[in-house]
Design a protein around this motif. Sequence first.
Motif, mmCIF file in Angstrom:
data_model
loop_
_atom_site.group_PDB
_atom_site.id
_atom_site.type_symbol
_atom_site.label_atom_id
_atom_site.label_comp_id
_atom_site.label_asym_id
_atom_site.label_seq_id
_atom_site.Cartn_x
_atom_site.Cartn_y
_atom_site.Cartn_z
ATOM 1 N N GLN A 1 0.823 -1.218 0.000
ATOM 2 C CA GLN A 1 0.000 0.000 0.000
ATOM 3 C C GLN A 1 0.855 1.265 0.000
ATOM 4 O OE1 GLN A 1 -3.529 0.109 -0.175
ATOM 5 N NE2 GLN A 1 -3.061 -1.991 -0.803
ATOM 6 N N GLY A 2 2.149 1.104 -0.150
ATOM 7 C CA GLY A 2 3.039 2.258 -0.166
ATOM 8 C C GLY A 2 3.332 2.838 1.194
ATOM 9 N N GLN A 3 3.092 2.070 2.252
ATOM 10 C CA GLN A 3 3.292 2.560 3.620
ATOM 11 C C GLN A 3 4.616 2.032 4.178
ATOM 12 O OE1 GLN A 3 -0.205 1.574 5.941
ATOM 13 N NE2 GLN A 3 -1.609 2.477 4.462
ATOM 14 N N GLN A 4 5.704 2.409 3.543
ATOM 15 C CA GLN A 4 7.007 1.914 3.970
ATOM 16 C C GLN A 4 7.335 2.341 5.401
ATOM 17 O OE1 GLN A 4 6.364 2.952 0.924
ATOM 18 N NE2 GLN A 4 7.023 1.277 -0.383
ATOM 19 N N THR A 5 7.021 3.562 5.730
ATOM 20 C CA THR A 5 7.339 4.049 7.073
ATOM 21 C C THR A 5 6.582 3.268 8.140
ATOM 22 O OG1 THR A 5 7.739 6.263 6.186
ATOM 23 C CG2 THR A 5 7.330 6.089 8.555
ATOM 24 N N GLU A 6 5.295 3.037 7.884
ATOM 25 C CA GLU A 6 4.492 2.299 8.863
ATOM 26 C C GLU A 6 4.958 0.850 8.970
ATOM 27 O OE1 GLU A 6 3.448 4.176 6.486
ATOM 28 O OE2 GLU A 6 2.001 5.647 7.223
ATOM 29 N N ALA A 7 5.339 0.250 7.837
ATOM 30 C CA ALA A 7 5.792 -1.145 7.859
ATOM 31 C C ALA A 7 7.047 -1.313 8.711
ATOM 32 C CB ALA A 7 6.060 -1.627 6.430
ATOM 33 N N ALA A 8 7.797 -0.247 8.839
ATOM 34 C CA ALA A 8 9.021 -0.334 9.648
ATOM 35 C C ALA A 8 8.718 -0.719 11.097
ATOM 36 C CB ALA A 8 9.768 1.001 9.598
ATOM 37 N N ASP A 9 7.535 -0.380 11.573
ATOM 38 C CA ASP A 9 7.181 -0.746 12.945
ATOM 39 C C ASP A 9 7.138 -2.268 13.102
ATOM 40 O OD1 ASP A 9 6.961 1.929 13.494
ATOM 41 O OD2 ASP A 9 4.771 1.992 13.290
ATOM 42 N N GLN A 10 6.475 -2.939 12.155
ATOM 43 C CA GLN A 10 6.388 -4.395 12.235
ATOM 44 C C GLN A 10 7.762 -5.040 12.007
ATOM 45 O OE1 GLN A 10 3.656 -2.669 10.414
ATOM 46 N NE2 GLN A 10 3.051 -2.700 12.564
ATOM 47 N N PHE A 11 8.519 -4.478 11.092
ATOM 48 C CA PHE A 11 9.845 -5.046 10.853
ATOM 49 C C PHE A 11 10.737 -4.903 12.095
ATOM 50 C CE2 PHE A 11 9.180 -4.222 6.074
ATOM 51 C CZ PHE A 11 8.731 -5.537 5.886
ATOM 52 N N ALA A 12 10.538 -3.831 12.830
ATOM 53 C CA ALA A 12 11.333 -3.658 14.051
ATOM 54 C C ALA A 12 10.994 -4.750 15.067
ATOM 55 C CB ALA A 12 11.081 -2.278 14.648
ATOM 56 N N VAL A 13 9.716 -5.092 15.165
ATOM 57 C CA VAL A 13 9.321 -6.160 16.089
ATOM 58 C C VAL A 13 9.910 -7.493 15.626
ATOM 59 C CG1 VAL A 13 7.386 -7.416 17.088
ATOM 60 C CG2 VAL A 13 7.207 -4.945 16.730
ATOM 61 N N LEU A 14 9.830 -7.732 14.331
ATOM 62 C CA LEU A 14 10.387 -8.984 13.804
ATOM 63 C C LEU A 14 11.899 -9.040 14.022
ATOM 64 C CD1 LEU A 14 8.253 -9.100 10.545
ATOM 65 C CD2 LEU A 14 8.242 -10.856 12.330
ATOM 66 N N ALA A 15 12.565 -7.929 13.829
ATOM 67 C CA ALA A 15 14.013 -7.900 14.061
ATOM 68 C C ALA A 15 14.322 -8.215 15.525
ATOM 69 C CB ALA A 15 14.571 -6.532 13.679
ATOM 70 N N GLY A 16 13.495 -7.705 16.411
ATOM 71 C CA GLY A 16 13.686 -8.017 17.827
ATOM 72 C C GLY A 16 13.507 -9.498 18.107
ATOM 73 N N GLN A 17 12.568 -10.136 17.427
ATOM 74 C CA GLN A 17 12.361 -11.571 17.614
ATOM 75 C C GLN A 17 13.561 -12.367 17.101
ATOM 76 O OE1 GLN A 17 8.559 -12.728 15.997
ATOM 77 N NE2 GLN A 17 7.408 -11.413 17.391
ATOM 78 N N VAL A 18 14.165 -11.905 16.019
ATOM 79 C CA VAL A 18 15.361 -12.579 15.509
ATOM 80 C C VAL A 18 16.503 -12.437 16.518
ATOM 81 C CG1 VAL A 18 17.115 -12.597 13.695
ATOM 82 C CG2 VAL A 18 14.709 -12.290 13.088
ATOM 83 N N THR A 19 16.647 -11.250 17.051
ATOM 84 C CA THR A 19 17.700 -11.023 18.053
ATOM 85 C C THR A 19 17.511 -11.932 19.259
ATOM 86 O OG1 THR A 19 17.948 -8.720 17.362
ATOM 87 C CG2 THR A 19 18.764 -9.291 19.552
ATOM 88 N N LEU A 20 16.263 -12.032 19.708
ATOM 89 C CA LEU A 20 15.973 -12.894 20.846
ATOM 90 C C LEU A 20 16.280 -14.350 20.514
ATOM 91 C CD1 LEU A 20 14.792 -13.151 23.693
ATOM 92 C CD2 LEU A 20 12.520 -13.352 22.662
ATOM 93 N N LEU A 21 15.914 -14.760 19.319
ATOM 94 C CA LEU A 21 16.180 -16.139 18.905
ATOM 95 C C LEU A 21 17.675 -16.424 18.887
ATOM 96 C CD1 LEU A 21 15.275 -18.874 17.672
ATOM 97 C CD2 LEU A 21 15.348 -17.766 15.427
ATOM 98 N N GLU A 22 18.434 -15.480 18.379
ATOM 99 C CA GLU A 22 19.877 -15.702 18.309
ATOM 100 C C GLU A 22 20.520 -15.755 19.697
ATOM 101 O OE1 GLU A 22 22.130 -14.646 14.646
ATOM 102 O OE2 GLU A 22 21.086 -12.753 14.997
ATOM 103 N N SER A 23 19.964 -15.022 20.634
ATOM 104 C CA SER A 23 20.565 -15.005 21.973
ATOM 105 C C SER A 23 20.087 -16.163 22.832
ATOM 106 C CB SER A 23 20.243 -13.682 22.668
ATOM 107 O OG SER A 23 18.845 -13.540 22.845
ATOM 108 N N ALA A 24 18.818 -16.529 22.667
ATOM 109 C CA ALA A 24 18.249 -17.558 23.535
ATOM 110 C C ALA A 24 18.227 -18.930 22.891
ATOM 111 C CB ALA A 24 16.825 -17.163 23.948
#
Length: 515
Positions: free
Chosen positions: A364-387
Amino acid sequence: MTAAAEHRAGPGQAEPGAVDGSGSQARSASGTAGLAAGAAGSAGTASGSAAGSSAPVRAAAPADPAAPGRSGLRWAARVAGAAVLTLAAAGGLLALGPAGPFAPFGADRAAAPLPPPPAAADPLAAARSAVQGSPQDSYVWVQLGQAQLDRARLTLDAGALADAERAFQRSLELKPEQNYGALVGLGMLANARHDFGAARQAGQRATAMAPDRPSGYLVLTDAEIQLGDYPAATAAAQRLLDLAPTVPGWTRAAYDLETHGRAEEAGIALRRALDSAQTPGDSAFCEHRLGDLAWDHGQLVEAAEHYRRALAAAPDDYYARAGQARVLAATGQPAQALREYQELVARVPLPQFLLEFAELRLAQGQQTEAADQFAVLAGQVTLLESAGGAVDPALMLYQADHADPAVAVRLLRAEWERRKSVLVADALGWALHRAGQDEEAIALLGQAAATDWHNPLFAYHRGAVEAALRRTDAARADLREALALNPRFSPYQAPLAQRLLAALDSGAATGNSSS
């Protein structure tokens, strides 16, 4: 399964999954679940026609001398209406994936001198009451553990898993030997936590302890599916269906059939499961799986109706909610779809849901808004790598497409060592492609296709990699298959598939198609 559960192997077909956000099928290849899990995720077992499968699933019924050579599942579907329902449905695996509802332990109890728990609207409250009344009875502790598992499945609350484990362990303290119910419960718990090796061991011990009781085969079926031993999963599902042609058996059969490219028969099995459902949760599960199946084949109106029915039966069926959002997006209602996803991820931030939400925003052309979800997903990857822990293919598809594909390759290689499921093969193959390793990628995607599952996302992935390898005819065939199955399988990926196919047809240069 749209299964995951669960990863982009299927929206609903999530992989059988964890309630902590690690589970379920990713990019709607329709998450299943998973068939299961869960999926029943993701989720969900088989017949025999698919590559590598063993004997077809058939129901417990006298042989049909008039139907030699007929598919076991077809025969099972015909006779199911006359079959005696030996178990009532209840509960289910988390995140659904292949997995679906499971049978209550009460049905497995060899001797049941105790009266059933008092009728109550809340099975967990009834189980707690039974424990208070008979705290030294190992059986009521198993019932409590099962109720906790079911609560976790419905709410995706990982905390309920710890409560379930405590209940099963207490049962084992009270009855250390021949405690079938606790053993099965711990197997279900292992499946829910994606510890499929432990679940397989529990299922094997349970079926050896009591070969004529169904629940052990349920545990074994879900574990074998996720470990990628599809012939073993088919055999276990067949035995489960023979012993108990009810919701748990039919949903596993459906997952297996779908995984082996027999969608029509999978639909029959799911409708049999729906006919057998005795709780709103089971009805909702069957409906959303039917919705996922319809979605994977581009039947949007039918999918929407199944999701609507699922939500009418159980408003908190999160996979049905995601399916509804998916259909809204595909039918020209993106604003409403975005609102649905917003509410969904606020309650259940599973990688599959977050990724679908973010990619709809990108579309929908909402790149800025999508960054919010990508930030959460990135956090989940970080958690996975650490735990550490199980790797969710949906999370890795995010990592491959929107972050660092090399990280996805590394994590998925480790997961591939643990289990050889088609969901992991697809995700790893795609991540390898995104990392520029196309020769290895196409080999993995070939393994993902080995069961003949007609999954639009899988087909798109194969087509894109074949295009990168300049295998033009094969690329065209797979891209056309993806778009024929469901031309709107993803608001983000489907347009990429269309553009790549158009480029191939026009003779334009090919390359990495997903950027």
